[in-house]
Every structure is written in structure tokens, then in C-alpha cells.
Design an enzyme around this catalytic site. Structure first.
Site, PDB file in Angstrom:
ATOM      1  N   HIS A  85     -16.457   2.210  -8.025  1.00 46.91           N
ATOM      2  CA  HIS A  85     -17.353   1.536  -9.140  1.00 46.91           C
ATOM      3  C   HIS A  85     -16.528   1.830 -10.460  1.00 46.91           C
ATOM      4  O   HIS A  85     -16.456   0.847 -11.194  1.00 46.91           O
ATOM      5  CB  HIS A  85     -18.552   2.053  -9.278  1.00 46.91           C
ATOM      6  N   ARG A 120       4.642  -4.675   3.671  1.00 47.20           N
ATOM      7  CA  ARG A 120       5.422  -3.741   3.744  1.00 47.20           C
ATOM      8  C   ARG A 120       4.862  -2.693   4.673  1.00 47.20           C
ATOM      9  O   ARG A 120       3.834  -1.998   4.036  1.00 47.20           O
ATOM     10  CB  ARG A 120       5.956  -3.360   2.386  1.00 47.20           C
ATOM     11  N   GLU A 125      16.892  -1.434  -0.183  1.00 45.89           N
ATOM     12  CA  GLU A 125      16.614  -0.185  -1.309  1.00 45.89           C
ATOM     13  C   GLU A 125      17.836   0.632  -1.018  1.00 45.89           C
ATOM     14  O   GLU A 125      17.591   1.765  -1.847  1.00 45.89           O
ATOM     15  CB  GLU A 125      15.199  -0.159  -1.370  1.00 45.89           C
ATOM     16  N   ASP A 174      14.479   1.597  -5.838  1.00 45.05           N
ATOM     17  CA  ASP A 174      15.004   2.730  -5.219  1.00 45.05           C
ATOM     18  C   ASP A 174      16.645   2.455  -4.846  1.00 45.05           C
ATOM     19  O   ASP A 174      17.279   3.326  -5.043  1.00 45.05           O
ATOM     20  CB  ASP A 174      14.437   2.788  -3.614  1.00 45.05           C
ATOM     21  N   ARG A 186      14.410   8.641  -9.702  1.00 45.46           N
ATOM     22  CA  ARG A 186      13.634   7.577 -10.565  1.00 45.46           C
ATOM     23  C   ARG A 186      12.505   8.305 -11.426  1.00 45.46           C
ATOM     24  O   ARG A 186      11.683   7.537 -12.038  1.00 45.46           O
ATOM     25  CB  ARG A 186      13.222   6.558  -9.729  1.00 45.46           C
ATOM     26  N   CYS A 197      11.688  -7.517  -5.070  1.00 46.26           N
ATOM     27  CA  CYS A 197      10.139  -7.063  -5.403  1.00 46.26           C
ATOM     28  C   CYS A 197      10.265  -5.807  -6.222  1.00 46.26           C
ATOM     29  O   CYS A 197       9.325  -4.987  -6.537  1.00 46.26           O
ATOM     30  CB  CYS A 197       9.492  -6.853  -4.013  1.00 46.26           C
TER      31      CYS A 197
HETATM   32  C1  PEP Z   1      11.593  -0.463  -4.614  1.00 44.30           C
HETATM   33  O1  PEP Z   1      11.772   0.773  -4.105  1.00 44.30           O
HETATM   34  O2  PEP Z   1      12.329  -1.134  -5.450  1.00 44.30           O
HETATM   35  C2  PEP Z   1      10.194  -0.997  -4.375  1.00 44.30           C
HETATM   36  C3  PEP Z   1       9.621  -2.190  -4.673  1.00 44.30           C
HETATM   37  O3  PEP Z   1       9.315  -0.406  -3.576  1.00 44.30           O
HETATM   38  P1  PEP Z   1       8.576   1.171  -4.196  1.00 44.30           P
HETATM   39  O4  PEP Z   1       8.737   1.128  -5.602  1.00 44.30           O
HETATM   40  O5  PEP Z   1       7.398   1.119  -3.544  1.00 44.30           O
HETATM   41  O6  PEP Z   1       9.504   2.472  -3.645  1.00 44.30           O
HETATM   42 MG    MG Z   2      11.095   1.701  -2.619  1.00 44.04          MG
END
Ligand code: PEP
Ligand code: MG
Length: 537
Positions: A185, A328, A427, A451, A461, A498
Site C-alpha cells: 500500500h 528477460r 551486454e 552493463d 557501474r 534497453c
Molecule cells: C543493461 O545492462 O543495460 C540492462 C538493461 O540491464 P540491467 O540494468 O538490469 O543490468
Molecule cells: Mg544488464
């Protein structure tokens, strides 16, 4: 990112840690009859408080939120609950607070063990009521919990609806929670109130102190502690800009994502679960380019069963009415820990035993997920994508598991979709370099720049000290992206992006030139990206 954004936005305020309930333990009463009478008065006081919150919720937010407190009243009036507390007092001579704690803890444990994310989250409601009762009983320790001056960002292991509504109007500007609870909630309230919020932040919150001023950037999923005056000014400007932009962008709902010269791409969104459907629809997503299914496995005590997954996937497929959803398969490991999977400590978890590497070694967990997706796929349009693929052999092996699941389902005469393309996330640099080889096997590609950048440049990262080195516009990263997009197109394969870079207009421009089919961004970035694309010639 440590945690999950449940409501996007920027909040600037001081951190108000919500006090955690202390354990009462077993205490006894010498006068059970009197204790029962006190318990009844306690119930009346709690009912009175909840009625006040219900009225406030109805006036300030809406009927749906007011119903949260109606549900609290019903729990309080539940004869099973009342009788259990009474008998703990009368038969076991428990003191009132001990009896309340015992009965509530048993109920909470029961809800937390239910294999249904919605019901699991209801444990939080029961914790909320327990806390209220015990606070009233302790003559409200809460009175000592002084609300900080100015705008506050609530922070806690778990925030309950009462915590949020206990704050005077306009003072609550953000929320940070250690535990999960996307369907809690609290997440629902944050969305209704439009308050930037993140859940599932885990121990990363331990670095944040009561009273600290922070900027909560629930767009990139970060926070800045005790920011400088200049930083605050910068983020205030961002806040104003966000507001203006939001209004202006509504005109792009329903329009195609097409350049002036007629090149069309799809603008889809990245999601973590069905709770994102509302944002997908509001922002007119053309599909889901990345469903991070691992979030379904997180913040719980055991892996979700096939049926539970099936229901979740079906809900998303149906909610998107025939638009494509790219599932995924679970990308667990690295910064996404799942304690019950027992993956062990590693010196370099981002380079370790994770994602597809784990799934290929744990066929039962992997195949359960595949079964759920293939079955749910009859309710819409689905694709399956494997994360962290470094070599063609891994894809071939993953595909063989999908083939096994297909034949098991067929043998058992269970309905499933025969039309679910299989693809990979690009990636890891090796996958980008070998894209031509992969094109012989996969149905599609999606570039994960988050990645890909970290692995190409050897820049963690998550490490803020080297954040300036983390650059997806680095020529080496761009060279790999260009190679993947152009090769995929030459080989007649669908290709999307993505990673977060897909929302950067500098990247979009290049991707369109190279011939990308789709970009997938956070729901809140869709219309902005569409506006940019429509202005490109
Ligand atoms: C990526 O690695 O760019 C990705 C979209 O997946 P995540 O950020 O979940 O690692
Ligand atoms: Mg990734």
C-alpha cells in the site's frame, strides 16, 4: 541502482527515520480480567485513530486509499483476532502488549509465507495495526518521535500507510524503504500522491542518518547526502522543469514515434512488474522492451512458484493488450541479491556466478520460469530474452531448455504459445563482437548499455568515485553498438536497446541512423523520447 523506483521524480528534504518497533517479549499479568478490559479500551482508541486517518485519506487522496484504513478497521474487529488475544491474556496470563505481539506476529508470519505477492504485502497492513496498538499501549512513544521541520523524506525498513498519512499535508516529499513491496500500500500511496519513492533499497540505506538533508533522484535511482547549496539549486531547477515538461508532453500520447522523414521506431518501456502497468498506459508505451523479471524473485523467502509467475506475466500481457512484452529471464546476482538462492559470497559478483550462468546450472528454477512465460504468452505477445550471454554455446544451451519445456508442455497437453521468439541481451563485449555468429541462432537482440559500458570500459557501474569514467558515448562502446545494430539489420534480425542510454537523445539520433527497431526506456521517458524522434529529420 540500489532499489527500485516505484514513483519517479525528485525530492529534496530531511530524512525522517521511522522508529522500528521494539520487541515486547513475554510478560505476564496478575489480573487477566482487568487486562482484557484494558485491551478493549485499546481497540476503541485504535479504531478512533484509524477512523481519523480514513477521513483524511478520503479528503486528501481518494476513496481507494481510504479503503486501506477500512481494511484496518475490519482486521481490528475480526472476532478470530480478538478471541486469540483474549485467550492469550485469559488462558496464558499474557500481558496485553505481549498478547497483541504474539497474535500479530503469528498472523504476519502466516501472510509472509503465502505464495502470492499481493497477499504477502498484506502482512505490512497487519504490521501497521500492530505498531499502532503497541504505540497506544506504550502511551505513544511516538510522541518522542518529533517530526522534523520542513519537507521530510520518510525512510525505514518498511513504511506503512499510517506513517505516510501521519505527516501533515504537503510535508511528505519522498520515501525510501529497505524492503521490497512494489504492491504494498505504501507504493500505491506514493503513486497516488505522486511522491518520489524507492523500495527494496536494502542496506544501502544504512549510510543515511536521521535528519540528514538529501536529494532523492528517483529518476536515476540515486540519492545525494547533505548536498551543497548549488546542487540543491540545480535539482530545484530540474524539479520545475520536470513539472513543465510533464504537462507539455501529454500532447504526444497516441502519436507515432516517427521522424520527419518517415522513419519509424518503437518506443517501449522497461518494467519490473505489473505495478508498472499504470505508468505504461499513461505514457503510451508501444510495448515492454525489458521486463526485469528478477524483481519477482527478490524480497521474499523462496522462489515464486510457476502459477504465481504465470499470473503475474499474464496480467502484464493482458494489460498491454497485444503489444509485445520482452521477458528477460531472471538476471540475479551482481547487485541484485536473492538470499534464499544461496549463491555465496564472491570477490567480483558482477563478473561472477549470476544471471544465465546461474540459470543454466539450476534447470529447475530456470525451467519453471520458462514454463510460466510460455503458458502466459497465449494471453498476448511475448518474447524471451536471456541476460549476460557471452558465447553462442550459452544461448544454444538456454534454447535447449526452452525446447525441453515446450515438449513437456505439449506432452502434458498444457496450453502454451508456440510463437515466442528467443533473443539475447547484448551486454557483454564478446556478444557484441560475435554478433554475426549469434545472428545465425537468435531471433532478436537487445543492447544492454548499462552493463555493456561497464564491461567494455572496465568501470564498475555502481562506483561513484569513477562515475566520470562511465560513459556510454565512449567511442569503444559506440563502435560495439554500431556493429550490433548494423550487423543485426544486415542479417534481417530485429534489434532494440534497453539500457539507460536509450533515453539519451544523442544516442537515439545515432541508433536511428544505424537502423534500430526499438528503444526501451523508463515509462516516464517515453513521451520525451517520442517528442525528440518526431522532431528529427
Ligand atoms: C543493461 O545492462 O543495460 C540492462 C538493461 O540491464 P540491467 O540494468 O538490469 O543490468
Ligand atoms: Mg544488464
Amino acid at each position: 541502482m540500489a532499489g527500485k523506483i516505484v514513483q519517479e521524480g525528485i525530492a529534496i528534504g530531511r530524512l525522517q527515520w521511522v522508529k522500528t518497533q521494539e520487541t515486547i517479549g513475554i510478560k505476564h499479568t496478575g489480573d487477566p480480567e482487568r487486562a482484557v478490559a484494558s485491551f478493549e479500551t485499546l481497540l476503541e482508541t485504535a479504531a478512533f485513530e484509524i477512523a481519523a486517518l480514513e477521513a483524511k485519506a478520503r479528503d486528501t487522496i481518494g476513496e481507494e486509499e481510504a479503503q486501506i484504513f477500512q481494511a484496518h478497521q475490519m482486521i481490528l474487529q475480526d472476532p478470530v483476532f480478538i478471541d486469540s488475544v483474549r485467550s492469550a491474556i485469559l488462558e496464558e496470563c499474557f500481558a496485553v502488549d505481549s498478547a497483541v505481539e504474539k497474535v500479530f506476529d503469528e498472523t504476519i508470519a502466516m501472510f509472509e509465507n503465502i505464495d502470492d505477492p499481493y497477499l504477502k504485502q498484506r502482512a505490512l497492513d497487519i504490521k501497521d495495526i500492530k505498531r499502532r496498538l503497541l504505540n497506544i499501549w506504550a502511551k505513544s512513544d511516538d510522541e518522542e518521535e518529533v517530526l522534523l521541520a520542513g519537507p521530510v523524506i520518510l525512510i525505514a525498513d518498511e513504511i506503512t500507510p499510517s506513517d505516510t498519512l501521519g505527516i501533515p499535508d504537503g510535508r511528505l516529499v519522498g520515501m525510501l524503504m529497505k524492503t521490497g513491496g512494489e504492491t504494498s500500500h505504501t507504493a500505491i500511496l506514493a503513486q497516488s500522491l505522486g511522491i518520489p519513492a524507492m523500495v527494496g533499497c536494502g542496506n544501502a540505506l544504512d549510510a543515511l542518518g536521521h535528519g540528514d538533508e538529501i536529494v532523492l533522484d528517483a529518476l536515476s535511482g540515486q540519492w545525494l547526502i547533505n548536498p551543497s547549496h548549488d546542487t540543491i539549486t540545480l535539482y530545484r531547477e530540474k524539479q520545475d522543469l520536470l513539472q513543465k515538461e510533464k504537462e507539455e508532453l501529454k500532447q504526444y500520447v497516441g502519436l507515432p514515434s516517427m521522424t520527419r522523414s518517415g522513419q519509424k521506431i518503437e518506443i517501449a518501456a522497461n518494467i519490473a512488474g505489473p505495478e508498472d502497468l499504470k505508468a505504461l498506459l499513461e505514457n503510451d508505451a508501444e510495448g515492454v522492451g525489458l521486463f526485469r523479471t528478477e524483481f519477482i524473485y527478490m524480497n521474499r523467502t523462496e522462489a515464486p512458484a510457476e502459477e504465481e509467475q504465470y499470473e503475474i506475466y499474464k496480467q502484464v500481457l493482458e494489460g498491454m493488450s497485444g503489444k509485445t512484452i520482452i521477458f528477460r529471464t531472471m538476471d540475479i546476482g551482481g547487485d541484485k541479491e536473492v538470499a534464499y538462492l544461496d549463491m555465496g559470497e564472491e570477490a567480483n559478483p558482477f563478473l561472477g556466478y549470476r544471471a544465465i550462468r546461474y540459470c543454466l546450472e539450476e534447470p529447475e528454477i530456470f525451467k519453471t520460469q520458462i514454463r510460466a512465460i510460455l503458458r502466459a504468452a497465449v494471453h498476448g505477445k511475448a518474447k524471451i530474452m536471456f541476460p549476460m550471454i557471452a558465447s553462442v554455446e550459452e544461448f544454444v544451451k538456454a534454447k535447449s531448455f526452452v525446447d525441453e519445456v515446450r515438449s513437456d508442455l505439449a506432452k502434458a497437453q498444457i496450453v502454451y504459445s508456440h510463437d515466442v521468439p528467443l533473443g539475447i541481451m547484448v551486454e557483454i563485449p564478446s556478444a557484441a563482437i560475435l554478433v554475426e555468429d549469434f545472428a545465425e541462432h537468435v531471433d532478436f537482440f537487445s543492447i544492454g548499455t548499462n552493463d555493456l559500458t561497464q564491461y567494455t570500459l572496465a568501470v564498475d557501474r555502481q562506483n561513484s568515485k569513477i562515475a566520470s569514467l562511465y560513459d556510454y558515448m565512449h567511442p569503444a562502446v559506440l563502435a560495439l553498438i554500431e556493429r550490433v545494430v548494423t550487423t543485426a539489420k544486415r542479417k534481417g534480425k530485429w534489434v532494440g536497446m534497453c539500457g539507460n542510454a536509450a533515453a539519451d537523445t544523442r544516442m537515439i539520433e545515432k541508433l536511428i541512423l544505424w537502423g534500430i527497431d526499438e528503444i526501451s526506456v523508463a515509462p516516464g521517458r517515453i513521451l520525451k523520447s517520442r517528442k525528440f524522434v518526431r522532431n528529427l529529420s
